[in-house]
Design a protein around this motif. Structure first.
Motif, PDB file in Angstrom:
ATOM      1  N   GLU A   1       0.828  -1.207   0.000  1.00 54.20           N
ATOM      2  CA  GLU A   1       0.000   0.000   0.000  1.00 54.20           C
ATOM      3  C   GLU A   1       0.862   1.256   0.000  1.00 54.20           C
ATOM      4  N   ALA A   2       1.969   1.158   0.814  1.00 53.64           N
ATOM      5  CA  ALA A   2       2.872   2.306   0.860  1.00 53.64           C
ATOM      6  C   ALA A   2       3.484   2.554  -0.515  1.00 53.64           C
ATOM      7  N   ASP A   3       3.888   1.432  -1.194  1.00 54.64           N
ATOM      8  CA  ASP A   3       4.465   1.570  -2.533  1.00 54.64           C
ATOM      9  C   ASP A   3       3.455   2.190  -3.487  1.00 54.64           C
ATOM     10  N   THR A   4       2.196   1.660  -3.379  1.00 58.73           N
ATOM     11  CA  THR A   4       1.140   2.175  -4.260  1.00 58.73           C
ATOM     12  C   THR A   4       0.939   3.670  -4.032  1.00 58.73           C
ATOM     13  N   ARG A   5       0.852   4.018  -2.748  1.00 56.19           N
ATOM     14  CA  ARG A   5       0.638   5.433  -2.438  1.00 56.19           C
ATOM     15  C   ARG A   5       1.813   6.282  -2.893  1.00 56.19           C
ATOM     16  N   ARG A   6       3.016   5.713  -2.658  1.00 54.07           N
ATOM     17  CA  ARG A   6       4.196   6.465  -3.055  1.00 54.07           C
ATOM     18  C   ARG A   6       4.213   6.674  -4.573  1.00 54.07           C
ATOM     19  N   ALA A   7       3.871   5.552  -5.279  1.00 53.03           N
ATOM     20  CA  ALA A   7       3.846   5.643  -6.743  1.00 53.03           C
ATOM     21  C   ALA A   7       2.804   6.681  -7.173  1.00 53.03           C
ATOM     22  N   HIS A   8       1.641   6.589  -6.459  1.00 54.72           N
ATOM     23  CA  HIS A   8       0.573   7.534  -6.801  1.00 54.72           C
ATOM     24  C   HIS A   8       1.018   8.968  -6.551  1.00 54.72           C
ATOM     25  N   TRP A   9       1.614   9.107  -5.354  1.00 54.40           N
ATOM     26  CA  TRP A   9       2.087  10.452  -5.003  1.00 54.40           C
ATOM     27  C   TRP A   9       3.149  10.925  -6.008  1.00 54.40           C
TER      28      TRP A   9
END
Lengths: 228, 246
Positions: free
Chosen positions: B98-106
């Motif tokens: 989730e952190a990776d996803t959010r980071r990627a999103h961010w």
């Protein structure tokens, strides 16, 4: 009783006018006293016996007494004491109580009478063949008098009679002598010594009761053993 | 020392009676009580032995059960620990994902915003640059510039190739319309004659040339000849440059 009277038989309390031979003397009276004490005491104590592990002290006393007598009978006869207990135990208790009561002033032990000791010895004399025959029959018992050889029959009979006589006279002599010695000493040394003699008399009385009972048991045991 | 036979007999009877009485009141009860007690004690000992044996058996069973429970507890503990570890790993992996996803999103959002901001900034700078150029050129637009524009327009005209020249001339001839020249400011006669001669020379005809002023043109000149348009002005050049920059 005075110094001349050495036997309680001579102290007549009551005598029948119709049959002068029927009389109540001190011997009989004190015998009944002893009997009454034993029977009433036994009844009083045994009327509420308990088989619990915690028992009253008087029951404990009786149990110690009865157990002691049973152990003695077992030691002497190597048999089960059950059949002999009433006879031998009563001999011991009667003689012991009759002698111990000598400490009471005015009391005369019935065992100081040759009539009493002879009666007890006669009872033993009769009891020996009765127990022997009851154990193994008449024939087996009578063979005893022909052992080791029929020639010994007269001697065996004499032995049987003489030991009965000895039994009677031993008890009578001991008890009578104790009373006589005490009476004589009182006339010479009225203080202290008679007390010591009384104590000696108690000890002698107990020893005589023990000896009489054990000898009776030995005779009965020998009869039953021979019968085997 | 003599025997009284009545007393003797009475004593025998007394003794036998005493034996009977004591047997009844003393020996019998006491022996029975002792035997009962012995039996009771024996029974109690037997019961105690039985109870002890039972207690021992129960103890052994309880120990077995206790051991079993201990083993079960250990098993459950081990299983629970393994499950907890697994769950923990799963949650950590999920959280990382989730952190990776959010980071990627961010990151993508940030890059998009950054790009958008850069584009916006570039567009603003371009707009402001070109606006400044336009204003500068308008402010600088004087007679000399007008002349230089005219000369440049003439050069452009002369740089048309033969095909273009022929095509425009044909159209002029077919349409019969005059050649329309629009400029930012009103051209003076010199400039007008220069342009007219150039048109006549390039298209090899004597077509009528009409001049108009068009303030919207920035420092430029436009020619409309029979549907063919030849423009030259700074506004057009700036628009072309702006299109290339964007």
């Amino acid at each position: 009783m005075n110094g001349v009277q050495i036997s309680p038989d001579e102290s007549i309390l009551w005598q029948s006018e119709v049959w002068p031979v029927v009389k109540i003397n001190a011997t009989l009276a004190f015998t009944w006293l002893v009997m009454a004490l034993l029977v009433i005491g036994s009844w009083w104590i045994t009327r509420r016996l308990t088989s619990d592990t915690k028992i009253p002290r008087w029951q404990n006393l009786l149990e110690v007494l009865v157990t002691g007598i049973r152990d003695q009978i077992r030691d002497v006869s190597r048999h089960d004491p059950g059949p002999y207990l009433p006879f031998v135990g009563t001999l011991f208790l009667f003689i012991a109580v009759a002698n111990l009561l000598s400490i009471v002033p005015g009391y005369v032990a019935p065992t100081g009478s040759l009539s009493t000791t002879a009666a007890l010895a006669t009872c033993v004399f009769v009891a020996v063949p009765v127990f022997g025959i009851a154990s193994h029959g008449v024939g087996e018992y009578l063979k005893r008098y022909l052992q080791p050889t029929p020639l010994m029959l007269p001697f065996n009979l004499i032995g049987e009679l003489s030991r009965t006589l000895a039994l009677a006279v031993r008890l009578y002599g001991n008890m009578m002598s104790g009373a006589v010695i005490a009476a004589i000493l009182i006339s010479f040394v009225p203080l202290f010594i008679p007390i010591v003699m009384q104590v000696m008399g108690l000890l002698t009385g107990m020893i005589q009761a023990y000896i009489f009972a054990v000898l009776a048991m030995v005779y009965i045991a020998s009869a039953t053993k021979v019968a085997k | 020392m003599s025997i009284d036979w009545f007393t003797f007999t009475a004593q025998v009877i007394n003794f036998l009676v005493l034996v009977g009485l004591l047997r009844h009141f003393l020996y019998g009860p006491v022996v029975r009580a002792m035997q009962a007690r012995e039996q009771k004690v024996t029974q109690r000992l037997t019961d105690a032995e039985a109870a002890k044996a039972e207690a021992n058996q129960q103890r052994v069973e309880l120990e077995k059960q206790s051991q079993l429970l201990q083993e079960q507890r250990d098993d459950l503990f081990t299983k629970a620990k393994a499950e907890a570890d697994s769950e923990r790993q799963r949650l950590i992996a999920e959280a990382r994902k989730e952190a990776d996803t959010r980071r990627a999103h961010w990151t993508s959002t940030f890059e998009r915003d950054q790009k958008e901001l850069a584009n916006q900034t570039r567009r603003d700078i371009q707009r402001m640059g070109f606006q400044a150029a336009r204003e500068t050129i308008q402010q600088l637009a004087d007679e000399d510039l007008q002349k230089r524009v005219c000369q440049t327009f003439v050069k452009q005209l002369q740089m048309l190739n033969e095909i273009q020249r022929a095509s425009i001339a044909t159209q002029l001839a077919d349409s019969g319309n005059p050649v329309l020249v629009r400029s930012t400011d009103e051209l003076d006669d010199t400039d007008r004659s220069l342009i007219r001669e150039a048109i006549h020379q390039v298209f090899q005809n004597n077509a009528e040339v009409r001049f108009e002023s068009e303030p919207a043109l920035i420092a430029g000149i436009e020619m409309d000849a029979g549907g063919y348009s030849l423009p030259w002005n700074a506004e057009r050049a700036l628009k072309k440059m702006e299109a290339n920059v964007a």
